[in-house]
Design a protein around this motif. Sequence first.
Motif, PDB file in Angstrom:
ATOM      1  N   PRO A 191       0.844  -1.200   0.000  1.00 46.13           N
ATOM      2  CA  PRO A 191       0.000   0.000   0.000  1.00 46.13           C
ATOM      3  C   PRO A 191       0.883   1.256   0.000  1.00 46.13           C
ATOM      4  O   PRO A 191       2.006   1.216   0.492  1.00 46.13           O
ATOM      5  N   THR A 192       0.384   2.336  -0.570  1.00 45.03           N
ATOM      6  CA  THR A 192       1.191   3.557  -0.632  1.00 45.03           C
ATOM      7  C   THR A 192       0.593   4.647   0.250  1.00 45.03           C
ATOM      8  O   THR A 192      -0.571   4.578   0.639  1.00 45.03           O
ATOM      9  N   LEU A 193       1.413   5.655   0.520  1.00 44.18           N
ATOM     10  CA  LEU A 193       0.930   6.774   1.320  1.00 44.18           C
ATOM     11  C   LEU A 193      -0.196   7.500   0.588  1.00 44.18           C
ATOM     12  O   LEU A 193      -1.194   7.894   1.200  1.00 44.18           O
TER      13      LEU A 193
ATOM     14  N   GLU B   2      -0.796   7.321  13.098  1.00 45.33           N
ATOM     15  CA  GLU B   2      -1.204   7.567  11.711  1.00 45.33           C
ATOM     16  C   GLU B   2      -0.806   8.980  11.274  1.00 45.33           C
ATOM     17  O   GLU B   2      -0.265   9.168  10.180  1.00 45.33           O
TER      18      GLU B   2
ATOM     19  N   MET C 267       2.878   9.162  10.780  1.00 46.93           N
ATOM     20  CA  MET C 267       3.257   8.439   9.569  1.00 46.93           C
ATOM     21  C   MET C 267       3.051   9.336   8.345  1.00 46.93           C
ATOM     22  O   MET C 267       3.920   9.434   7.470  1.00 46.93           O
ATOM     23  N   ILE C 268       1.908   9.988   8.309  1.00 47.34           N
ATOM     24  CA  ILE C 268       1.618  10.843   7.156  1.00 47.34           C
ATOM     25  C   ILE C 268       2.566  12.043   7.136  1.00 47.34           C
ATOM     26  O   ILE C 268       3.101  12.413   6.078  1.00 47.34           O
TER      27      ILE C 268
ATOM     28  N   GLY D 194       5.878  10.837   5.901  1.00 42.99           N
ATOM     29  CA  GLY D 194       5.734  10.532   4.479  1.00 42.99           C
ATOM     30  C   GLY D 194       5.746  11.816   3.652  1.00 42.99           C
ATOM     31  O   GLY D 194       6.383  11.886   2.596  1.00 42.99           O
ATOM     32  N   ASP D 195       5.068  12.839   4.157  1.00 43.39           N
ATOM     33  CA  ASP D 195       5.030  14.119   3.435  1.00 43.39           C
ATOM     34  C   ASP D 195       6.419  14.742   3.356  1.00 43.39           C
ATOM     35  O   ASP D 195       6.807  15.271   2.309  1.00 43.39           O
TER      36      ASP D 195
ATOM     37  N   ASN E 251       8.257  13.035   0.684  1.00 47.81           N
ATOM     38  CA  ASN E 251       7.791  13.462  -0.629  1.00 47.81           C
ATOM     39  C   ASN E 251       8.337  14.838  -0.997  1.00 47.81           C
ATOM     40  O   ASN E 251       8.723  15.085  -2.130  1.00 47.81           O
TER      41      ASN E 251
ATOM     42  N   VAL F 234       6.288   6.407  -1.555  1.00 46.74           N
ATOM     43  CA  VAL F 234       6.222   6.123  -0.129  1.00 46.74           C
ATOM     44  C   VAL F 234       5.241   4.975   0.081  1.00 46.74           C
ATOM     45  O   VAL F 234       4.045   5.124  -0.144  1.00 46.74           O
ATOM     46  N   TYR F 235       5.785   3.813   0.438  1.00 51.85           N
ATOM     47  CA  TYR F 235       4.928   2.668   0.743  1.00 51.85           C
ATOM     48  C   TYR F 235       4.669   2.641   2.239  1.00 51.85           C
ATOM     49  O   TYR F 235       5.501   3.096   3.027  1.00 51.85           O
ATOM     50  N   ILE F 236       3.537   2.103   2.623  1.00 52.61           N
ATOM     51  CA  ILE F 236       3.257   2.017   4.053  1.00 52.61           C
ATOM     52  C   ILE F 236       2.878   0.584   4.435  1.00 52.61           C
ATOM     53  O   ILE F 236       2.413  -0.194   3.602  1.00 52.61           O
TER      54      ILE F 236
END
Lengths: 341, 285, 471
Positions: B188-190, C298, C301-302, C305-306, C309, C316-318
């Motif tokens: 799964p991706t962000l 969560e 994590m975001i 991830g940002d 990016n 970005v895989y989770i």
Amino acid sequence: MHDVWTLAECHGTTLKDVSYELLAWGRTLADSLRCKLCSVVIGDIPDDEIRLLFTYGADCVYVVTHEQLGWSGHEVYVNILTGLSEEHKPEIFLGAATTSGRSIFPALAVRLRTGLTADCTELSIEEKSGNLLQTRPAIGGNIMATIKTPEHRPQMATVRAKSIRHLPADSSRKGEIVRVPWNPAWQDERVTVLGTRKEHSDQGSIMEAEIVVAGGKGLKKKENFRLIEDLAHALGGQVGATRDAVDRGWKGYPHQVGLSGKTISPRLYMGIGISGAVQHMAGIKTAECIVAINADERANLLRVADFALVGDLFEIVPELLRRLNLALDLALDFVLEDGST
Amino acid sequence: MYIVVPIKQVPETGNVKMDPETGTMIRSGSEAIINPLDLYALETALRIKEQIGGRVTALTMGPPAASKVLKEAIAMGCNDAVHLSDRAFGGADTCATSYTLACAIRKLEHVDLIVTGEHATDGDTGQVGPALAAWLGMAMVTYAAKLLEVEETHITVERLVEEGYQKVRARLPAVLTVVKEIVVPRLPTLAGKKRTLHAEIPVWDAKTLDADPSLLGLKGSPTRVVRIETPKITRNTTIVKVSEEFPASDAVDQLLRFLKDKNLLGHLPGHLPGHLPGQERGRHA
Amino acid sequence: MNMYATVTPALVEELVKILGSHNVLYDKDRMEAYSHDETSIEHYAHMPEVVVTPLNTEQVALIMKLASRERIPVTPRGAGSGLSGGAIPVFGGIVLSLEKMNKVLEIDEKNLTVTAEAGVITNELNEQVKAHGLVFAGYPMSLETCFLGGNIAENAGGGKAVKYGVTGRYVLALEVVTPHGDVVRLGGKVTKDVSGYDLKQLYIGSEGTLGIITKAIIKLIGLPVVKADLLVSFKTAQEAIDVVPVIMTKGIIPTSMEFMDRLSIEMSCVYLNETLPIEGVGAMLLIELDGTDEGQVERDMIAIGDICNEHGAMEVYIAEDRNTQERIWAVRRNIAEALKVYSPVQSLEDIVVPMGSIADVLPELSRLSEKYDITIPCYGHAGDGNLHATLVKNPESNIEHWNIIEPEILRELYAFIVRELGGKISGEHGIGLKRKRYLKELIPAEEYELYRIVKEALDPQMIMNPGKILG
């Protein structure tokens, strides 16, 4: 009382062994219910072979043949069996827990609006009610669940291969062959079989095998899996593998034993270089006899084994192979001697 | 093409316990995850979508917490998801489960293909796929191990069967159950995860489904669990250790004797050669 | 010039008297396993003269008294999973394996501690405390095999050190047998302690050169229940490593932040038959977050991830479920094993630099790789500034050439790390046998002299794991 039925499993023009095993279960059930044991054969099977079903316990065999059957998908089989069941109303209907049994039976159960228990390893009749008690390993083999279908008929179950031996052959047993005329309404052409690609001969099903020799991470690399294959061959068994070994591409997925692979109950399971992850152990707990070979004394698998050999597999397995092959050679020699004298 | 993937939430480890009173699983204490084998179904569906276009809906039946696995399915790339949740669905066996899922799939309308995993790692029955086909009157292709061709109206696959691989072609709509061999699931991706944050996952209850209440949940389950036992795994273990004093050949000797006593060397002759000197071997040759 | 006595049959007999014959090994086959650790190069191996497996502290003390009387070297050994040759008996003598002192003695929920013997497997300890919702958070990556005592003796680190620190942070008390055979108990179930010299701290990371750790009291923390992982791919290794300090200074402390260059990923994937999407990928970061609140994890994590990016991440895989997490961590965990399959001759390094300098390590590795024409795959705990650059012998090149260039490369690399970046030559694997000569060359003479004084004061006969760290 309505009858106990089994679905005989055809392979080309022969019946698979599991067809006779189903009769062994069916016979005990029919005897306790005092009813007939019937088998259904769908396929082009010679009469001599059909009569073997009587030899191994059947009282009656329904035979359905049609030239298109070999190319048909499961739908046709479900149609035929729905038709026959609605007409004859069996009390119990058993199938094999094979890829075809596990495809046909769930659909058939829905068509007949009844329950189905998958992958049973034991069947019996509940004393007062006369209900079928179906026992199956659940959550891998962690627990055994006994299930019944009190208010719906037929009571349906798929039964794991090798969960019973077939009855001793009794060629004096006779029975009735009922040839069922083809009903065009059974025809279903949505799925067509285009052909079968056979795999290398050692790739038989681990679920049907009496002996499974399995390898794990301890084999270290793909080439070494040859040891497992050779040993399985020498013992007349099939090759199993842990998830690790399968994920690494050492062996194909059909060989995976455990929760996300197959749950097996062979007479002999031999685990080599397998530490024994819970998920793997769940898949083998119902094996009759477990042998483990591992260098690490602490390996989990050794704890559940009947025979635990602690040592270097790369030393032990070749020695074992040498001795087994020597024995096989000797057997061959006996045959030659008998033949020449 | 419109594809629906029914998925299941299962406990994470193999250490699950079952309540011996009710025969239901004790799920507390172990984390719930997507049934690992359902990931292969999701991946298959997504690849078909990418190949010929269409839409993928993930579907699950389960308590409110089960919406988590639907979000993961969306994060993998499913377009949307539907959550079937109602107390009336509780205690369902495979018959009632497949009926409930079938009602939802009927309501989704114009479904061309249903893809399911081989079986769930907790129940291990593998019955829901074929049962769905029967409820919906769809064709079924089980144990698919390789996608050969996907067309708008047909699908051709190789099935993994006992003898090897069987090639079949099926007319859609159909139910396809897949084995692990078929594809490697994507991560799964962000970006997918972010989509789930705003995704509205509709929750359908028995009324929404317009289902026959007598076929739902425990009431609609023809089978009953009557007894749960833990199989005894306490075996009388014979332990043999290879060492300098006890070489591998002696250990193998013991193992062979053990196997012979258990009648597991049926195909071999009556005696097994030990450290056979040459002449003894010669006697039989 | 051997200053030590040899192990005589009479001494073996005395050992048998103390331990019983089951706990004294002297046949070659069985001793072979005690002649090496996980350090790959074979020439580090050395056979012990006798191996003992005591069952309790009293026996350890008696063995030390005997060894001290006879002046026999004693090499303490945990699981043998070390990576610096610390458990190798370079002078022969006695290998004292703690494998049979493997019990968890007490889980104290009031004080959040666990008391255990040195030979307990780290994972076993954590399984037991997990049942109480607790965890020993200072465990290293080899937790499935390594022993608690070895972790303490090496002050092991691991994947989670970014957030939770290393083993030493969790050691509240130690029971130690001195080279003379005295038993001392240092520290206690207290969070503060300035009552005298902090000798406990001296033993943590002493690599078995000052005494034998037989028991420990370990501080536990609540087991984090929520976990999430990000696997982030970048076009170049430099881009990936450049992001590390950015994330580390944004206020969210990940549990782990692992770096894997392309070669490491490729090798591991081949080894595992895994198919991660690596087309055009130069490196990946594997970032783990944990906590008790799902929403918080969560959001973190975001946020991370940002950041990735914004700093040029390709994808970005989770991984939010255990299954997927296990799948991506397997790639990280199997790199070392995969590289060994590729070429068994290698030098697994353990350099560590200040966070702000981590981006400067890669260009130096490239330079060395080019200069000496060898591959240097690099992976490791980027969040700690701790990288396992691995010098891998080209499978085709000859070993003589390797033996010449390996120390040259290491010298250049270490000098750069220590002198230019203010780093250290080992972050978690230790000096042991493998790095002692470089340690001597790189640290100031005054500091080295202090090491020597400490060693001599505590082990005047030099029988305690001789040939390690110093000498």
